[in-house]
Design a protein around this motif. Structure first.
Motif, PDB file in Angstrom:
ATOM      1  N   LYS A  43      41.056  68.757  39.950  1.00  0.00           N
ATOM      2  CA  LYS A  43      40.988  70.215  40.006  1.00  0.00           C
ATOM      3  C   LYS A  43      40.411  70.757  38.711  1.00  0.00           C
ATOM      4  O   LYS A  43      40.847  70.403  37.627  1.00  0.00           O
ATOM      5  CB  LYS A  43      42.387  70.787  40.222  1.00  0.00           C
ATOM      6  N   VAL A  44      39.416  71.633  38.849  1.00  0.00           N
ATOM      7  CA  VAL A  44      38.813  72.303  37.693  1.00  0.00           C
ATOM      8  C   VAL A  44      39.346  73.732  37.612  1.00  0.00           C
ATOM      9  O   VAL A  44      39.708  74.211  36.548  1.00  0.00           O
ATOM     10  CB  VAL A  44      37.271  72.293  37.798  1.00  0.00           C
ATOM     11  N   SER A  45      39.380  74.408  38.761  1.00  0.00           N
ATOM     12  CA  SER A  45      39.888  75.778  38.831  1.00  0.00           C
ATOM     13  C   SER A  45      40.382  76.035  40.249  1.00  0.00           C
ATOM     14  O   SER A  45      40.365  75.132  41.086  1.00  0.00           O
ATOM     15  CB  SER A  45      38.784  76.783  38.464  1.00  0.00           C
ATOM     16  N   THR A  47      38.924  77.551  42.554  1.00  0.00           N
ATOM     17  CA  THR A  47      37.825  77.493  43.525  1.00  0.00           C
ATOM     18  C   THR A  47      36.901  76.298  43.328  1.00  0.00           C
ATOM     19  O   THR A  47      35.882  76.192  43.996  1.00  0.00           O
ATOM     20  CB  THR A  47      36.980  78.775  43.461  1.00  0.00           C
ATOM     21  N   GLN A  48      37.230  75.410  42.405  1.00  0.00           N
ATOM     22  CA  GLN A  48      36.344  74.285  42.126  1.00  0.00           C
ATOM     23  C   GLN A  48      37.141  73.005  41.917  1.00  0.00           C
ATOM     24  O   GLN A  48      38.134  72.986  41.205  1.00  0.00           O
ATOM     25  CB  GLN A  48      35.508  74.560  40.873  1.00  0.00           C
ATOM     26  N   ILE A  49      36.684  71.938  42.577  1.00  0.00           N
ATOM     27  CA  ILE A  49      37.198  70.599  42.324  1.00  0.00           C
ATOM     28  C   ILE A  49      36.008  69.696  42.026  1.00  0.00           C
ATOM     29  O   ILE A  49      34.850  70.080  42.248  1.00  0.00           O
ATOM     30  CB  ILE A  49      38.007  70.043  43.512  1.00  0.00           C
ATOM     31  N   GLN A  50      36.296  68.523  41.527  1.00  0.00           N
ATOM     32  CA  GLN A  50      35.255  67.528  41.302  1.00  0.00           C
ATOM     33  C   GLN A  50      35.629  66.264  42.052  1.00  0.00           C
ATOM     34  O   GLN A  50      36.801  65.918  42.177  1.00  0.00           O
ATOM     35  CB  GLN A  50      35.099  67.223  39.812  1.00  0.00           C
ATOM     36  N   TRP A  57      31.283  62.424  38.013  1.00  0.00           N
ATOM     37  CA  TRP A  57      31.992  63.539  38.617  1.00  0.00           C
ATOM     38  C   TRP A  57      31.000  64.557  39.165  1.00  0.00           C
ATOM     39  O   TRP A  57      30.106  64.993  38.464  1.00  0.00           O
ATOM     40  CB  TRP A  57      32.923  64.197  37.593  1.00  0.00           C
ATOM     41  N   ASP A  59      30.536  68.289  41.144  1.00  0.00           N
ATOM     42  CA  ASP A  59      31.211  69.565  41.392  1.00  0.00           C
ATOM     43  C   ASP A  59      31.212  69.913  42.873  1.00  0.00           C
ATOM     44  O   ASP A  59      30.178  69.813  43.541  1.00  0.00           O
ATOM     45  CB  ASP A  59      30.536  70.702  40.636  1.00  0.00           C
ATOM     46  N   LEU A  60      32.367  70.332  43.386  1.00  0.00           N
ATOM     47  CA  LEU A  60      32.511  70.855  44.737  1.00  0.00           C
ATOM     48  C   LEU A  60      33.101  72.246  44.576  1.00  0.00           C
ATOM     49  O   LEU A  60      34.196  72.402  44.040  1.00  0.00           O
ATOM     50  CB  LEU A  60      33.442  69.979  45.569  1.00  0.00           C
ATOM     51  N   VAL A  61      32.385  73.272  45.026  1.00  0.00           N
ATOM     52  CA  VAL A  61      32.786  74.654  44.804  1.00  0.00           C
ATOM     53  C   VAL A  61      33.061  75.328  46.139  1.00  0.00           C
ATOM     54  O   VAL A  61      32.263  75.233  47.065  1.00  0.00           O
ATOM     55  CB  VAL A  61      31.682  75.430  44.026  1.00  0.00           C
ATOM     56  N   LYS A  62      34.185  76.041  46.222  1.00  0.00           N
ATOM     57  CA  LYS A  62      34.516  76.799  47.427  1.00  0.00           C
ATOM     58  C   LYS A  62      33.613  78.004  47.520  1.00  0.00           C
ATOM     59  O   LYS A  62      33.488  78.772  46.577  1.00  0.00           O
ATOM     60  CB  LYS A  62      35.983  77.235  47.380  1.00  0.00           C
TER      61      LYS A  62
END
Length: 63
Positions: A43-45, A47-50, A57, A59-62
């Protein structure tokens, strides 16, 4: 994903032992083959995971 694997005709197991609020790792072992797949997410934030893909790594962003 665990439910899908366990309900498949040949089944398998999922190991989810190394997890925290910031990181989620799991390994899938299929019963009918010697195939094992490992997945790593962090988890980055909100709305964002990696996703760890081949050691990098991504980035996967909602949206």
């Amino acid at each position: 994903m665990t439910g899908t694997i366990k309900s498949s005709p040949n089944g398998g197991s999922v190991d989810e032992t190394a997890n925290s609020d910031a990181q989620y790792n799991f390994t899938v072992k299929y019963n009918i083959t010697t195939t094992t797949q490992s997945f790593k997410f962090r988890k980055v934030s909100a709305t964002q995971i990696q996703w760890n893909s081949s050691g990098s790594w991504v980035d996967l962003v909602k949206m």
